[in-house]
Scaffold this motif. Sequence first.
Motif, short mmCIF file in Angstrom:
data_model
loop_
_atom_site.label_atom_id
_atom_site.label_comp_id
_atom_site.label_asym_id
_atom_site.label_seq_id
_atom_site.Cartn_x
_atom_site.Cartn_y
_atom_site.Cartn_z
N LYS A 237 45.17 -10.07 23.09
CA LYS A 237 44.96 -9.18 24.24
C LYS A 237 43.83 -9.66 25.14
CE LYS A 237 46.59 -5.13 21.66
NZ LYS A 237 47.49 -4.45 22.63
N TYR A 238 43.07 -10.62 24.68
CA TYR A 238 41.89 -11.11 25.37
C TYR A 238 42.27 -11.86 26.65
CZ TYR A 238 37.40 -13.63 25.80
OH TYR A 238 36.21 -14.14 26.24
N ASN A 239 41.50 -11.65 27.72
CA ASN A 239 41.70 -12.34 28.99
C ASN A 239 40.43 -13.11 29.33
OD1 ASN A 239 41.54 -12.68 31.99
ND2 ASN A 239 43.56 -11.73 31.92
N MET A 240 40.50 -14.43 29.28
CA MET A 240 39.31 -15.26 29.44
C MET A 240 38.70 -15.15 30.83
SD MET A 240 38.84 -19.26 28.38
CE MET A 240 39.37 -18.86 26.71
N SER A 241 39.54 -15.10 31.86
CA SER A 241 39.04 -15.02 33.23
C SER A 241 38.27 -13.72 33.46
CB SER A 241 40.20 -15.12 34.22
OG SER A 241 39.74 -14.95 35.54
N VAL A 242 38.83 -12.61 32.99
CA VAL A 242 38.17 -11.32 33.13
C VAL A 242 36.90 -11.29 32.29
CG1 VAL A 242 38.37 -8.84 32.68
CG2 VAL A 242 40.28 -10.09 33.72
N ASP B 177 44.08 -2.08 25.53
CA ASP B 177 44.36 -2.99 26.64
C ASP B 177 43.02 -3.53 27.11
OD1 ASP B 177 44.58 -3.88 29.42
OD2 ASP B 177 46.62 -3.09 29.39
N TYR B 178 42.81 -4.82 26.97
CA TYR B 178 41.50 -5.40 27.26
C TYR B 178 41.09 -5.17 28.72
CZ TYR B 178 37.75 -8.79 27.87
OH TYR B 178 36.54 -9.38 28.16
N ILE B 179 42.00 -5.40 29.65
CA ILE B 179 41.65 -5.25 31.06
C ILE B 179 41.34 -3.80 31.39
CG2 ILE B 179 42.52 -5.46 33.43
CD1 ILE B 179 43.96 -7.98 32.59
#
Length: 288
Positions: free
Chosen positions: A154-159, A112-114
């Motif tokens: 799974k990548y989150n650009m904002s984070v 989980d990326y986050i």
Amino acid sequence: MTENKSPEELQELVQQMRKWAYEELQLSKGLEDNLLRRFVHSCYYDIDKAKAAAELFFSIRSSSPDLFSNRDPQSAQMQKTLSIVNLARFQISQNRNLWIWQLNDPGLVQYDYIQDVKLFFLVTDAWLLDDEHLENSDIVIMDVKDITLKFLMKYNMSVARKLAKYQEDALPIRLKQIHLVNAPSFIDKIYGLMKPFLKQDITNMLHFHPPKADTLHKFLDKDDLPEDYGGTRGKMEDHMKNVMELLDRKREPLISENLWRVEKKSKSKSSNEQPSSADTTFRTLEID
């Protein structure tokens, strides 16, 4: 500024930082000399740069409760994340620190990326709370052997943007090298997602090492590396045990919702009054 500072000179800079943090950020509790000393040292004793780094360090925390709350290392969610990584940080030759992140989750089934980002903040906080040693430089190894194209989902650009800003401009270390080992052939696709957020100084530090390559040894001696990477400094799983013990020792401050956070000032300003640099930083981060 000169690299050599007497203990008295260094302490004077620390006191300047403390006075600034109290007056400008209204932050007094939980400000250890160790942390302030790190900002001064990491910025090579340039007090203005140290203040800018510290301001960003505190404000990112305040604007990102999702990344700095509910992160008890004993919680089921964090234990799940800890179960798929091995982490290490230890001193090596020439008064350097080596940081290592090793993923152990083939196919990214549990990844989980986050949660991974939350773990990064958690563990670096633990090290900042624990270690008073000031190193000449810091080197990072990221073992991406289990990374697949599934990572893109799974990548989150904002984070990722916020994490990059923290790592580049807020974390009080002297980063000099970043090594991605066991890099798959498609790493360029993943790197392409992150490159827009990275400063040129950071991209210049990056070195990619394909599986079974010995190119890492051109940068680091075997005596500085764990056995997992052809070295003599023990196994990563043993270094991970040390990390787990550290998280247990520092659990109480780590689970505090107020660790190293700044509250935005609420007093009203006249139309002619310019916003403080701290307010500007908050606004920028909130827009992101």
